[in-house]
Design an enzyme around this catalytic site. Sequence first.
Site, PDB file in Angstrom:
ATOM      1  N   TRP A 185       0.858  -1.182   0.000  1.00 27.64           N
ATOM      2  CA  TRP A 185       0.000   0.000   0.000  1.00 27.64           C
ATOM      3  C   TRP A 185       0.889   1.225   0.000  1.00 27.64           C
ATOM      4  O   TRP A 185       1.824   1.324   0.788  1.00 27.64           O
ATOM      5  CB  TRP A 185      -0.923   0.045   1.223  1.00 27.64           C
ATOM      6  CG  TRP A 185      -1.663   1.360   1.277  1.00 27.64           C
ATOM      7  CD1 TRP A 185      -2.716   1.733   0.502  1.00 27.64           C
ATOM      8  CD2 TRP A 185      -1.344   2.492   2.102  1.00 27.64           C
ATOM      9  NE1 TRP A 185      -3.095   3.020   0.802  1.00 27.64           N
ATOM     10  CE2 TRP A 185      -2.272   3.513   1.786  1.00 27.64           C
ATOM     11  CE3 TRP A 185      -0.379   2.743   3.077  1.00 27.64           C
ATOM     12  CZ2 TRP A 185      -2.259   4.760   2.410  1.00 27.64           C
ATOM     13  CZ3 TRP A 185      -0.360   3.988   3.699  1.00 27.64           C
ATOM     14  CH2 TRP A 185      -1.302   4.977   3.361  1.00 27.64           C
ATOM     15  N   GLU A 226      -2.899  -3.088  -2.572  1.00 24.52           N
ATOM     16  CA  GLU A 226      -4.037  -2.548  -1.817  1.00 24.52           C
ATOM     17  C   GLU A 226      -4.497  -1.215  -2.387  1.00 24.52           C
ATOM     18  O   GLU A 226      -3.715  -0.271  -2.522  1.00 24.52           O
ATOM     19  CB  GLU A 226      -3.649  -2.371  -0.350  1.00 24.52           C
ATOM     20  CG  GLU A 226      -4.754  -1.815   0.519  1.00 24.52           C
ATOM     21  CD  GLU A 226      -4.346  -1.711   1.976  1.00 24.52           C
ATOM     22  OE1 GLU A 226      -5.121  -1.117   2.763  1.00 24.52           O
ATOM     23  OE2 GLU A 226      -3.262  -2.208   2.340  1.00 24.52           O
ATOM     24  N   LYS A 228      -7.196   2.268  -2.647  1.00 21.22           N
ATOM     25  CA  LYS A 228      -7.788   3.245  -1.740  1.00 21.22           C
ATOM     26  C   LYS A 228      -8.501   4.319  -2.545  1.00 21.22           C
ATOM     27  O   LYS A 228      -8.046   4.714  -3.616  1.00 21.22           O
ATOM     28  CB  LYS A 228      -6.722   3.876  -0.846  1.00 21.22           C
ATOM     29  CG  LYS A 228      -7.283   4.685   0.312  1.00 21.22           C
ATOM     30  CD  LYS A 228      -6.229   4.975   1.362  1.00 21.22           C
ATOM     31  CE  LYS A 228      -6.852   5.600   2.600  1.00 21.22           C
ATOM     32  NZ  LYS A 228      -5.881   5.803   3.690  1.00 21.22           N
ATOM     33  N   ASP A 259      -9.508  -3.010   1.782  1.00 18.65           N
ATOM     34  CA  ASP A 259      -9.606  -2.492   3.145  1.00 18.65           C
ATOM     35  C   ASP A 259     -11.017  -1.939   3.332  1.00 18.65           C
ATOM     36  O   ASP A 259     -11.485  -1.140   2.527  1.00 18.65           O
ATOM     37  CB  ASP A 259      -8.563  -1.398   3.362  1.00 18.65           C
ATOM     38  CG  ASP A 259      -8.504  -0.918   4.804  1.00 18.65           C
ATOM     39  OD1 ASP A 259      -9.543  -0.480   5.321  1.00 18.65           O
ATOM     40  OD2 ASP A 259      -7.419  -0.959   5.408  1.00 18.65           O
ATOM     41  N   HIS A 262     -11.460   1.841   2.945  1.00 22.06           N
ATOM     42  CA  HIS A 262     -10.849   2.518   1.804  1.00 22.06           C
ATOM     43  C   HIS A 262     -11.818   2.882   0.693  1.00 22.06           C
ATOM     44  O   HIS A 262     -11.397   3.242  -0.407  1.00 22.06           O
ATOM     45  CB  HIS A 262      -9.719   1.667   1.236  1.00 22.06           C
ATOM     46  CG  HIS A 262      -8.468   1.738   2.032  1.00 22.06           C
ATOM     47  ND1 HIS A 262      -7.250   1.284   1.553  1.00 22.06           N
ATOM     48  CD2 HIS A 262      -8.229   2.212   3.281  1.00 22.06           C
ATOM     49  CE1 HIS A 262      -6.319   1.475   2.478  1.00 22.06           C
ATOM     50  NE2 HIS A 262      -6.903   2.028   3.529  1.00 22.06           N
ATOM     51  N   HIS A 286      -8.405  -6.355   4.673  1.00 22.55           N
ATOM     52  CA  HIS A 286      -8.027  -5.599   5.860  1.00 22.55           C
ATOM     53  C   HIS A 286      -9.330  -5.130   6.502  1.00 22.55           C
ATOM     54  O   HIS A 286      -9.953  -4.188   6.042  1.00 22.55           O
ATOM     55  CB  HIS A 286      -7.133  -4.416   5.506  1.00 22.55           C
ATOM     56  CG  HIS A 286      -5.693  -4.782   5.401  1.00 22.55           C
ATOM     57  ND1 HIS A 286      -4.689  -3.852   5.267  1.00 22.55           N
ATOM     58  CD2 HIS A 286      -5.082  -5.999   5.435  1.00 22.55           C
ATOM     59  CE1 HIS A 286      -3.524  -4.478   5.218  1.00 22.55           C
ATOM     60  NE2 HIS A 286      -3.741  -5.765   5.306  1.00 22.55           N
ATOM     61  N   ASP A 294     -12.077   6.990   6.496  1.00 24.59           N
ATOM     62  CA  ASP A 294     -11.171   5.868   6.760  1.00 24.59           C
ATOM     63  C   ASP A 294     -10.451   6.097   8.086  1.00 24.59           C
ATOM     64  O   ASP A 294      -9.261   6.385   8.138  1.00 24.59           O
ATOM     65  CB  ASP A 294     -10.158   5.753   5.605  1.00 24.59           C
ATOM     66  CG  ASP A 294      -9.170   4.611   5.817  1.00 24.59           C
ATOM     67  OD1 ASP A 294      -9.550   3.628   6.464  1.00 24.59           O
ATOM     68  OD2 ASP A 294      -8.028   4.738   5.355  1.00 24.59           O
ATOM     69  N   ASP A 296     -10.265   3.941  10.756  1.00 23.39           N
ATOM     70  CA  ASP A 296      -9.645   2.749  11.356  1.00 23.39           C
ATOM     71  C   ASP A 296     -10.021   2.563  12.814  1.00 23.39           C
ATOM     72  O   ASP A 296      -9.169   2.336  13.677  1.00 23.39           O
ATOM     73  CB  ASP A 296      -8.121   2.811  11.198  1.00 23.39           C
ATOM     74  CG  ASP A 296      -7.698   2.688   9.746  1.00 23.39           C
ATOM     75  OD1 ASP A 296      -7.956   1.634   9.157  1.00 23.39           O
ATOM     76  OD2 ASP A 296      -7.124   3.643   9.197  1.00 23.39           O
ATOM     77  N   ASP A 326      -6.931  -4.174  10.324  1.00 26.44           N
ATOM     78  CA  ASP A 326      -6.211  -2.914  10.150  1.00 26.44           C
ATOM     79  C   ASP A 326      -6.961  -1.803  10.876  1.00 26.44           C
ATOM     80  O   ASP A 326      -7.814  -1.137  10.295  1.00 26.44           O
ATOM     81  CB  ASP A 326      -6.052  -2.578   8.667  1.00 26.44           C
ATOM     82  CG  ASP A 326      -5.180  -1.338   8.441  1.00 26.44           C
ATOM     83  OD1 ASP A 326      -4.665  -0.800   9.435  1.00 26.44           O
ATOM     84  OD2 ASP A 326      -5.021  -0.919   7.290  1.00 26.44           O
TER      85      ASP A 326
END
Length: 418
Positions: A185, A226, A228, A259, A262, A286, A294, A296, A326
């Site tokens: 990423w 990955e 995004k 993810d 993302h 993820h 995003d 997390d 993640d």
Amino acid sequence: MSKIEQAYKLARQQYAEVGVNTDDVLKQAARIPISVQCWQGDDVSGFENPDGALTGGIAVTGNYPGKARTPDQLRADLDQAMALIPGKHRLNLHASYADSNSQGVERNELQPEHFQGWIDWAKGKGIGLDFNPTYFSHPKSADGFTLSHQDRGIRQFWIEHGICCRHIAAAMGKALENPCITNFWIPDGYKDTPIDRKGPRERLADSLDSIFADSIDPKLNQDAVECKLFGIGSESYVVGSHEFYLGYAVRNNKILCLDAGHFHPTESISDKISSILQWVGELLLHVSRGVRWDSDHVVTFTDELQAIMQEIVRGEFIDRVHIGLDFFDASINRVAAWVIGTRATSRALLQALLEPTELLRKLEADGDLTARLAMLEEIKNLPASAVWDYFCQTSEVPVGRAWLDEVQTYEKQVLSKR
């Protein structure tokens, strides 16, 4: 017979009535690893400069006491967390977490020896490792670009870093006799509207081709890329978009990483899994929890988490999807964050495995959509929690909220003294 065993016995009978063998489900759940992210334990700081500022679209909020500041502290915290989670899982490691003997070594010169402490630790626990090149929080990524940078010299530095990381991962896979997934990423992008969208993507593709030029045995290392939609500092344009990496993965036979944070807030990665697996061999997930962006957040037992796991099971994708986490939250006890997020993910997976998929599939194939909807509602009343409690007990980890007592004791005895 304990209350947990009694409850499980009744649950087993109820699930048998809809064609589900809970004993088989528990064996299957125990075999599916979740790759736990190392960076929750120290706020993504790593050990190059633990007190340095994060860059590249990474932001961690909170200052809860007890942050890990050395590899040994981080491993001890992981030991504590993993002792409270049912099943045997994996560890997902970033290149910036090289052991202390790597101090002063540039990222494009990292070697397997700089991660020997992690390899020894994983071998002792009998678990696998996954790996990530670190393309952020470095002077050569300060302007927001790495592998797609206009400066050939900077691109070459990051290409060399990627090459190093693939060989480190292969060494991990060999030592542990367990393939390592190396996930790429990069944070490259523009905060405001760019004029040239094509050039950076052409440079990124060329850089990736250089990184992946060396053939590595997939029994040792497997590569993932990955995507995004946007990030902090790249709100208007991310070079490695979903469409870019999907095309790259299809063309080059790479694993695509999705993810959960993302994408646009109205998008769900659960809806993407079956489409993407028509064209790529394997997926890496993820699992995260974005709140409006995003962000997390620690994974919890949400409808979206359940939908992701249901799609993996319903599509018979268990052997083609690698589940990783993640998230990073410094506003709460970091060990507790690991436990909450991983237990929620494991529980959602178990609940998906308990679904009478064959019965539901037959109803749908027969065109009985009334019964399908009715059954989807009725199975919500089946005692999945009793099976989960039994899974925890037979895995010799705390049942229910008892794990929190152990984390609080660890906080008093260890974390509070840092």
